[in-house]
Design an enzyme around this catalytic site. Structure first.
Site, mmCIF file in Angstrom:
data_model
loop_
_atom_site.group_PDB
_atom_site.id
_atom_site.type_symbol
_atom_site.label_atom_id
_atom_site.label_comp_id
_atom_site.label_asym_id
_atom_site.label_seq_id
_atom_site.Cartn_x
_atom_site.Cartn_y
_atom_site.Cartn_z
ATOM 1 C CG MET A 27 -1.990 -1.101 1.184
ATOM 2 S SD MET A 27 -3.050 -1.144 2.655
ATOM 3 C CE MET A 27 -1.964 -2.020 3.814
ATOM 4 C CB CYS A 111 -2.769 -0.119 -9.754
ATOM 5 S SG CYS A 111 -2.940 1.582 -9.169
ATOM 6 C CG HIS A 183 -8.913 -6.740 -4.966
ATOM 7 N ND1 HIS A 183 -8.412 -5.564 -4.468
ATOM 8 C CD2 HIS A 183 -10.191 -6.810 -4.519
ATOM 9 C CE1 HIS A 183 -9.349 -4.944 -3.759
ATOM 10 N NE2 HIS A 183 -10.434 -5.692 -3.785
ATOM 11 N N GLY A 238 -4.910 -6.245 2.965
ATOM 12 C CA GLY A 238 -4.561 -4.850 2.769
ATOM 13 C C GLY A 238 -5.194 -3.967 3.820
ATOM 14 N NE ARG A 239 -9.916 -1.760 1.188
ATOM 15 C CZ ARG A 239 -11.223 -1.804 0.950
ATOM 16 N NH1 ARG A 239 -11.970 -0.734 1.213
ATOM 17 N NH2 ARG A 239 -11.787 -2.896 0.459
#
Length: 380
Positions: A27, A111, A183, A238-239
């Site tokens: 990230m 991305c 993803h 990730g988040r």
């Protein structure tokens, strides 16, 4: 939470073995050496450096070189590489192996940022199947000389009408990639809506290389559920770890077959914040380290009762001494806000009506020998 289906044997990527099948998603502005060290202190996994551009690395861009910093205890160096030119990507892969001693290279084809997709990069590139194959082959060939595995990360496709993930998996396998991470969103979705775990399962069933699932892993239980449901070999987080590095502790325990969910008091969160700031200052110097820490404050305090004045003050902190003074005013006994468990963190936004692409991009789905402009500078 439900227990894992027995202890896992970890994740194997060529000669690299990761004891816990968990990967920290790169990230921009977040997964620097300090944050990777902080997360690694919590549990085993593969901790990937921020994305760098192949052109920036090959042409000696100083900002790109400055991002390739590793902690002294970072024994397994993992880097995500962005590139659209097969030759540049191959040269960059060789530099990473020969000069920086990396043990793993991940290629970014996921991305969704418009400034990237408008040039045909990121999540737009897999539409050009031939170009994708050329890039992967150059990277794999260069890295294989150093026995370094190459993986790739992608999305479902540009939008629901232009899906690419199954072709991307086939091309990754044919090109010699050690794994592919998916993803479960399209570029058009960005970070909105729900991740499509069924697509991850479909990809896992269609290839022989390991598939890693990414999207909507907010708790360790989510990771276990994803693996059980999709047959994925592991997960990319990730988040979900923003302001919660201890999530990697829970993930390691869950994949070892244990039932655990860490609920730190505000005092324990305060200690984690101090450790994070300390590591940032060690790597960047106190002034810059404190500035970098500011962006993490709201994530750490999400759901806690700390007032607006405290949050604003922490968001302006300039020295570790100032930080210590502010942290001392937090109530160390305040319990973790359990209402925050399982909820999204970080950016979400809205789906896009249209993905910005180069003119005529969708007219040709091969793209062999295609010239795609690549940014020089790395980072977000």
């Amino acid at each position: 939470m439900s227990a894992a289906p027995g202890p896992t044997s970890g994740l194997t990527l060529g000669p690299l073995h990761v004891p816990t099948p968990v990967v920290l998603a790169p990230m921009a502005g977040i997964t620097n050496a300090a944050y990777r060290r902080l997360c690694a202190e919590q549990g085993a996994g593969l901790y990937v450096c921020e994305m760098i551009t192949s052109r920036g690395l090959v042409e000696g861009d100083q900002h790109t070189r400055d991002m390739l910093v590793f902690d002294e205890l970072e024994t397994v160096r993992s880097v995500q590489l962005y590139g659209t030119d097969p030759v540049y990507v191959g040269k960059a892969a060789e530099i990473l192996c020969a000069e920086y001693g990396v043990a793993h290279i991940d290629l970014n084809f996921g991305c969704p940022v418009p400034k990237v997709t408008r040039k045909g990069g990121g999540g737009a590139l897999p539409w050009k199947r031939g170009l994708l194959g050329e890039i992967l082959e150059h990277a794999v060939w260069a890295a294989s000389r150093y026995d370094v595995p190459v993986t790739m990360k992608t999305r479902k496709g540009i939008d629901e009408e232009h899906l690419t993930y199954l072709d991307a998996g086939r091309i990754a396998q044919e090109s010699g990639c050690a794994a592919i991470a998916l993803h479960g969103r399209t570029v058009a979705q960005a970070y909105s809506g729900q991740a499509d775990w069924d697509a991850i399962g479909e990809l896992a069933a269609s290839v022989d290389i390991p598939v890693l699932g990414n999207g909507d892993i907010w708790e360790a239980a989510d990771a276990v559920r994803m693996v059980e449901r999709t047959g994925a070999a592991g997960v990319v987080v990730g988040r979900g770890c923003l302001g919660r590095p201890w999530l990697f502790r829970d993930l390691a325990a869950a994949f070892a077959g244990e039932q655990v969910a860490t609920l730190p008091t505000l005092g324990e969160v305060r200690d984690m914040m101090r450790r994070h700031a300390e590591l940032l200052c060690q790597h960047m110097g106190e002034e810059r380290g404190c500035k970098e820490f500011r962006k993490h404050v709201s994530w750490y305090l999400k759901g806690f009762a700390a007032g607006g004045h405290m949050r604003r003050s922490l968001g302006l902190v300039g020295t570790l001494a100032d930080l210590d003074g502010l942290l001392a005013d937090l109530d160390p006994d305040e319990p973790f806000p359990v209402a925050e468990l399982g909820t999204p963190r970080g950016r979400q936004g809205s789906p896009r009506d249209r993905v910005v692409l180069p003119e005529g991009w969708l007219d040709d789905s091969d793209g062999s020998g295609c010239a795609v402009e690549e940014d020089l500078h790395s980072g977000g």
